[in-house]
Design a protein around this motif. Structure first.
Motif, PDB file in Angstrom:
ATOM      1  N   HIS A  46       0.857  -1.190   0.000  1.00 52.44           N
ATOM      2  CA  HIS A  46       0.000   0.000   0.000  1.00 52.44           C
ATOM      3  C   HIS A  46       0.889   1.235   0.000  1.00 52.44           C
ATOM      4  CE1 HIS A  46      -2.864  -3.089   1.499  1.00 52.44           C
ATOM      5  NE2 HIS A  46      -3.590  -2.484   0.598  1.00 52.44           N
ATOM      6  N   VAL A  75      -7.200   1.315   9.722  1.00 53.84           N
ATOM      7  CA  VAL A  75      -6.811   0.402   8.650  1.00 53.84           C
ATOM      8  C   VAL A  75      -5.350  -0.014   8.809  1.00 53.84           C
ATOM      9  CG1 VAL A  75      -6.621  -0.046   6.171  1.00 53.84           C
ATOM     10  CG2 VAL A  75      -8.514   1.347   7.035  1.00 53.84           C
ATOM     11  N   HIS A  77      -2.922   0.621   6.741  1.00 58.88           N
ATOM     12  CA  HIS A  77      -2.206   0.472   5.455  1.00 58.88           C
ATOM     13  C   HIS A  77      -1.290   1.656   5.203  1.00 58.88           C
ATOM     14  CE1 HIS A  77      -5.456   3.104   4.712  1.00 58.88           C
ATOM     15  NE2 HIS A  77      -5.353   3.120   3.399  1.00 58.88           N
ATOM     16  N   ILE A 182     -10.365   3.906  -1.596  1.00 60.62           N
ATOM     17  CA  ILE A 182      -9.552   3.199  -2.596  1.00 60.62           C
ATOM     18  C   ILE A 182      -9.892   3.819  -3.944  1.00 60.62           C
ATOM     19  CG2 ILE A 182      -9.201   1.022  -3.816  1.00 60.62           C
ATOM     20  CD1 ILE A 182      -9.546  -0.446  -1.229  1.00 60.62           C
ATOM     21  N   HIS A 298      -2.875   3.083  -4.607  1.00 58.69           N
ATOM     22  CA  HIS A 298      -3.369   2.555  -3.320  1.00 58.69           C
ATOM     23  C   HIS A 298      -2.656   1.238  -2.974  1.00 58.69           C
ATOM     24  CE1 HIS A 298      -6.159   1.432  -0.111  1.00 58.69           C
ATOM     25  NE2 HIS A 298      -6.103   0.225  -0.633  1.00 58.69           N
ATOM     26  N   MET A 345     -15.336  -1.112  -2.461  1.00 57.61           N
ATOM     27  CA  MET A 345     -14.332  -1.941  -3.148  1.00 57.61           C
ATOM     28  C   MET A 345     -14.709  -2.144  -4.616  1.00 57.61           C
ATOM     29  SD  MET A 345     -12.270  -2.628  -0.706  1.00 57.61           S
ATOM     30  CE  MET A 345     -11.292  -4.012  -1.181  1.00 57.61           C
ATOM     31  N   GLY A 348     -11.749  -3.840  -6.436  1.00 57.63           N
ATOM     32  CA  GLY A 348     -11.398  -5.145  -5.860  1.00 57.63           C
ATOM     33  C   GLY A 348     -12.421  -6.208  -6.181  1.00 57.63           C
ATOM     34  N   TYR A 391     -16.039  -8.886   0.156  1.00 60.11           N
ATOM     35  CA  TYR A 391     -15.036  -9.908   0.445  1.00 60.11           C
ATOM     36  C   TYR A 391     -15.484 -10.740   1.652  1.00 60.11           C
ATOM     37  CZ  TYR A 391     -11.399  -7.334  -2.271  1.00 60.11           C
ATOM     38  OH  TYR A 391     -10.649  -6.714  -3.236  1.00 60.11           O
ATOM     39  N   PHE A 394     -14.576  -9.101   4.933  1.00 60.56           N
ATOM     40  CA  PHE A 394     -15.300  -7.868   5.252  1.00 60.56           C
ATOM     41  C   PHE A 394     -16.779  -8.133   5.533  1.00 60.56           C
ATOM     42  CE2 PHE A 394     -11.540  -5.805   4.893  1.00 60.56           C
ATOM     43  CZ  PHE A 394     -11.047  -5.548   3.627  1.00 60.56           C
ATOM     44  N   ARG A 419     -12.170 -13.332  -2.360  1.00 66.07           N
ATOM     45  CA  ARG A 419     -11.117 -13.518  -1.374  1.00 66.07           C
ATOM     46  C   ARG A 419     -11.510 -14.584  -0.348  1.00 66.07           C
ATOM     47  NH1 ARG A 419     -10.655  -9.701  -5.300  1.00 66.07           N
ATOM     48  NH2 ARG A 419      -8.820  -8.336  -5.065  1.00 66.07           N
ATOM     49  N   ASP A 426      -1.884  -9.929   2.471  1.00 65.16           N
ATOM     50  CA  ASP A 426      -2.652  -9.194   3.484  1.00 65.16           C
ATOM     51  C   ASP A 426      -2.784  -9.972   4.788  1.00 65.16           C
ATOM     52  OD1 ASP A 426      -4.966  -7.301   1.391  1.00 65.16           O
ATOM     53  OD2 ASP A 426      -3.070  -6.751   2.329  1.00 65.16           O
ATOM     54  N   HIS A 430      -7.150 -10.453   6.570  1.00 66.69           N
ATOM     55  CA  HIS A 430      -7.929 -10.446   5.327  1.00 66.69           C
ATOM     56  C   HIS A 430      -8.262 -11.836   4.831  1.00 66.69           C
ATOM     57  CE1 HIS A 430      -6.990  -6.255   5.397  1.00 66.69           C
ATOM     58  NE2 HIS A 430      -7.517  -6.034   4.214  1.00 66.69           N
ATOM     59  N   ARG A 477      -9.168 -15.313  -4.183  1.00 67.55           N
ATOM     60  CA  ARG A 477      -8.507 -14.111  -4.716  1.00 67.55           C
ATOM     61  C   ARG A 477      -7.659 -14.533  -5.923  1.00 67.55           C
ATOM     62  NH1 ARG A 477      -3.723 -10.933  -4.456  1.00 67.55           N
ATOM     63  NH2 ARG A 477      -4.183  -8.702  -4.137  1.00 67.55           N
TER      64      ARG A 477
HETATM   65  C1  LIG Z   1      -6.020  -2.216   2.932  1.00 68.76           C
HETATM   66  C2  LIG Z   1      -7.172  -3.008   2.448  1.00 68.76           C
HETATM   67  O1  LIG Z   1      -7.932  -3.560   3.209  1.00 68.76           O
HETATM   68  C3  LIG Z   1      -7.366  -3.231   1.005  1.00 68.76           C
HETATM   69  O2  LIG Z   1      -6.551  -2.393   0.217  1.00 68.76           O
HETATM   70  C4  LIG Z   1      -7.048  -4.685   0.720  1.00 68.76           C
HETATM   71  O3  LIG Z   1      -5.671  -4.880   0.946  1.00 68.76           O
HETATM   72  C5  LIG Z   1      -7.391  -5.028  -0.714  1.00 68.76           C
HETATM   73  O4  LIG Z   1      -7.231  -6.414  -0.886  1.00 68.76           O
HETATM   74  P1  LIG Z   1      -7.024  -6.997  -2.372  1.00 68.76           P
HETATM   75  O5  LIG Z   1      -5.647  -6.602  -2.782  1.00 68.76           O
HETATM   76  O6  LIG Z   1      -7.213  -8.488  -2.186  1.00 68.76           O
HETATM   77  O7  LIG Z   1      -8.090  -6.377  -3.217  1.00 68.76           O
END
Ligand SMILES: CC(=O)[C@@H](O)[C@H](O)COP(=O)(O)O
Ligand SMILES: Cc1ncc(C[n+]2csc(CCOP(=O)(O)OP(=O)(O)O)c2C)c(N)n1
Ligand SMILES: [Mg+2]
Length: 637
Positions: A46, A75, A77, A182, A298, A345, A348, A391, A394, A419, A426, A430, A477
């Motif tokens: 990140h 977070v 990140h 994001i 990001h 997301m 994502g 995800y 989440f 995911r 992660d 995650h 993923r």
């Molecule tokens: C920090 C965060 O929670 C997101 O940026 C996550 O890392 C995204 O995951 P993917 O890379 O699997 O989409």
């Protein structure tokens, strides 16, 4: 490419930073930024978020007495600059790798990480906890939460503000407003903050108020100060926060250390109540390739520092997320009841592809998974066909909404869960490890798991047509396995699995992404003279009882395999078999699932190796179930 960092070289911990003169902080921050760019260019990770808080991180550690003052990142990140100046510069190039630093703050890593993070909107609650702990323990310390504007769209942030404001906790919330999540931020709050941080009127009014105040008698000054306070609230983000019991300061320039340091010193020395400092930053600041990109870098792969060009491998198969989105588009072209919902997301989940075709039928609700689910329930209750694409990890955030608003009311909400299983870099926070367990125990819930990308096409189409109640489908993923892709999705018979490979001695019943490893294991077992059946369960709920009974009756042993925790698919099979009495007759069954630990980050392949869920491990379990000697030589193969 090592960078010249003479000031940074002498700062291992914040105590060293505080020895610098304020006039040196600008150069220090430049060096810190250069070091971070160089490090992430070799690790990936990140980048944009951390670049945006280099000055803020410097100022916080310069002004506050960390680690005694508790610094909590939301977070997490954006914590790479923080890690570099809190004793971890020597390991920063192990970021997000096996045995290396976590990509988020982590208690076990450092006393400067008082609280772990990764799921958004937790920092204010945690910082309130530290503030109240400090009061109970009669410590003269404070707590600082650094939360982004995107994370401020998470409902839990307001629960924290509400309570801290009520308690009058001695803490500081630093709202890092870079006008980005994001993707570009969504929601009324981001509009509210945008007004505050861009209102020239506000800046002029306040500057004017200050100048005038110096030349007025005290009584009038007090009146003006009140007016200024109210005026500030009217045109800035202050009103909302001040109504919640916070003293609002800002907005200030989050890259200007001459503003940051004195403001934070004043805030530090305030005697009471929670303070919210509204800081305006730029995501990706100081690195043009990041600043110029739509997503502000990001999340990046390894990259060339000079050009900013990322070193991404060429995919061997389509990504599951894109297979889902393309199939959903096809289904939505035939059915205008289909709605896409994402919780911040869009890229994502690849719902951004769906939104391009159906902008009016795609919602990004912000980092608000609970709302996303109950919002979907409302849509379903009136006959629409919502896909709440969240995800697996989440979706945990919205569990009660799933139970209370969807399952109990048996509403046909679709849950594409990307995911699923282990996600790699992660790490622990995650991993999509628990959805089979936490959804499989719910009445009315239907759960599918795609064994490959072709199966995902069929499952998306099946979910689109399924109106009998909630239906979830999980997929891993990243890339698929390279199978032939169907033109159209076919409707799967609910609760029915399939035999993929016929054998006679041992049966492997795979659910989801371990199918390829199960087939590899079958090849090895066949080569050892052990005839093996491989079945793809397709459904964790309802179970295909006929298939299970056939496998049990026609084989000496049954092995279940899933990319999920204990208490999931294998447990459901055991529950079923226990009801048949078959377990009484010495049935040989083994359930293979993720271990009962939170696994640290590594490549998914290595994580599944550590979880003992690769082909060699399946072979070993099958042989053990058959009472045959172990095959350690194969494991080394
Ligand atoms: C920090 C965060 O929670 C997101 O940026 C996550 O890392 C995204 O995951 P993917 O890379 O699997 O989409
Ligand atoms: C509960 C939850 N949902 C989604 C995510 C994915 N996510 C990680 S960072 C991020 C955006 C955060 O935006 P912001 O707080 O503004 O931080 P910035 O990246 O702008 O510094 C999202 C949606 C998450 N970490 N947690
Ligand atoms: Mg942001």
């Amino acid at each position: 490419m090592a960078v010249e960092t003479p000031l940074l070289d002498n700062v291992k911990f914040p105590a060293d930073l505080r020895k610098l003169d304020k006039s040196e902080l600008r150069q220090f921050a430049d060096e810190l930024r250069a070091e971070m760019i160089d490090a992430v260019s070799v690790t990936g990770g990140h980048l944009g978020s951390g670049l945006g808080v280099v000055e803020l991180t410097t100022a916080i550690h310069y002004v506050f007495n960390t680690p005694d003052d508790r610094l909590v990142f939301d977070v997490g990140h954006q914590c790479y600059p923080h890690k570099i100046i809190t004793g971890r510069r020597d390991r920063i190039r192990t970021l997000r790798q096996g045995g290396g630093l976590s990509g988020f703050t982590k208690r076990s890593e450092s006393e400067y990480d008082p609280f772990g993070a990764a799921h958004a909107a937790t920092s204010i609650s945690a910082a309130t906890g530290f503030a109240e702990a400090s009061r109970h323990l009669k410590k003269e310390t404070t707590s600082i939460a650094v939360i982004g504007d995107g994370s401020m769209s998470g409902g839990m942030a307001y629960e924290g503000l509400n309570n801290a404001g009520h308690l009058g906790s001695k803490m500081v919330v630093i709202l890092n407003d870079n006008d980005m999540s994001i993707a570009p931020p969504v929601g009324a709050m981001s509009a509210y903050l945008a007004r505050a941080s861009s209102s020239g009127v506000y800046q002029g009014f306040r500057t004017f108020g200050k100048q005038l105040a110096k030349r007025l008698p005290k009584a009038i000054y007090n009146q003006l100060a009140k007016a200024e306070e109210y005026g500030r609230g009217m045109v800035s983000g202050g009103t909302l926060f001040e109504e919640l019991g916070f003293y609002y300061v800002g907005p200030i320039d989050g890259h200007n250390l001459d503003q940051l340091v004195p403001v934070l010193e004043n805030v530090r020395d305030m005697k009471d109540g929670p303070v919210l400092v509204h800081v305006v930053t730029r995501k990706g600041a100081g690195y043009p390739p990041a600043e110029e990109s739509a997503d502000k870098y990001h999340g990046v792969a390894k990259f060339d520092v000079v050009s900013g060009k990322q070193k991404k491998g060429t995919p061997n198969a389509p990504a599951y997320q894109k297979v889902f989105a393309k199939t959903l588009i096809k289904e939505a072209e035939k059915d205008d009841r289909i709605i896409g919902i994402t919780a911040a997301m869009p890229s994502g989940t690849s719902l951004d592809m769906f939104a391009e075709v159906f902008p009016d039928r795609c919602y990004d609700v912000g980092i608000a998974e609970q709302h996303a689910v109950t919002f979907a329930a409302g849509l379903a209750a009136d006959g629409l066909r919502p896909f709440a694409a969240i995800y697996s990890t989440f979706l945990q955030r919205a569990y009660d909404s799933v139970v209370h608003d969807v399952a109990i009311q048996n509403l046909p909400v679709r849950f594409p869960m990307d995911r699923a299983g282990l996600v790699g870099a992660d790490g622990q926070t995650h991993a999509g490890s628990f959805d089979l367990a936490y959804l499989g125990c719910l009445p009315n819930m239907v759960i599918m798991a795609a064994g490959d990308e072709a199966e995902l096409v069929h499952m998306t189409a099946t979910a689109a047509a399924f109106d009998d109640g909630p239906i979830a489908f999980r997929y891993p993923r990243g890339e698929g396995v390279g199978v032939d892709m169907p033109e159209q999705g076919k409707l799967l018979e609910i609760g029915k699995g399939r035999i993929v490979r016929e054998g006679t001695k041992v049966a492997i019943l795979s659910l989801g992404g371990r199918l390829q490893e199960s087939l590899k294991a079958a090849d090895t077992l066949e080569a050892q003279g052990i005839s093996t059946t491989v079945a793809d369960a397709r459904f964790a709920k309802p179970l295909d009882h006929d298939l299970i009974m056939r496998l049990v009756n026609e084989h000496e042993a049954l092995i279940t395999v899933e990319e999920g925790s204990r208490g999931g698919f294998g447990a459901f099979v055991l529950h079923f078999l226990s009801e048949t009495g078959l377990l009484d007759n010495g049935l040989k069954i083994r359930t293979m699932h993720l271990p009962d630990v939170f696994q640290d980050q590594d490549s998914p392949e290595k994580m599944y190796d550590a979880a003992r869920l690769n082909a060699a491990h399946i072979v070993e379990r099958a042989r053990e179930a058959l009472g045959m000697e172990s095959n350690v030589v194969t494991l080394r193969g």
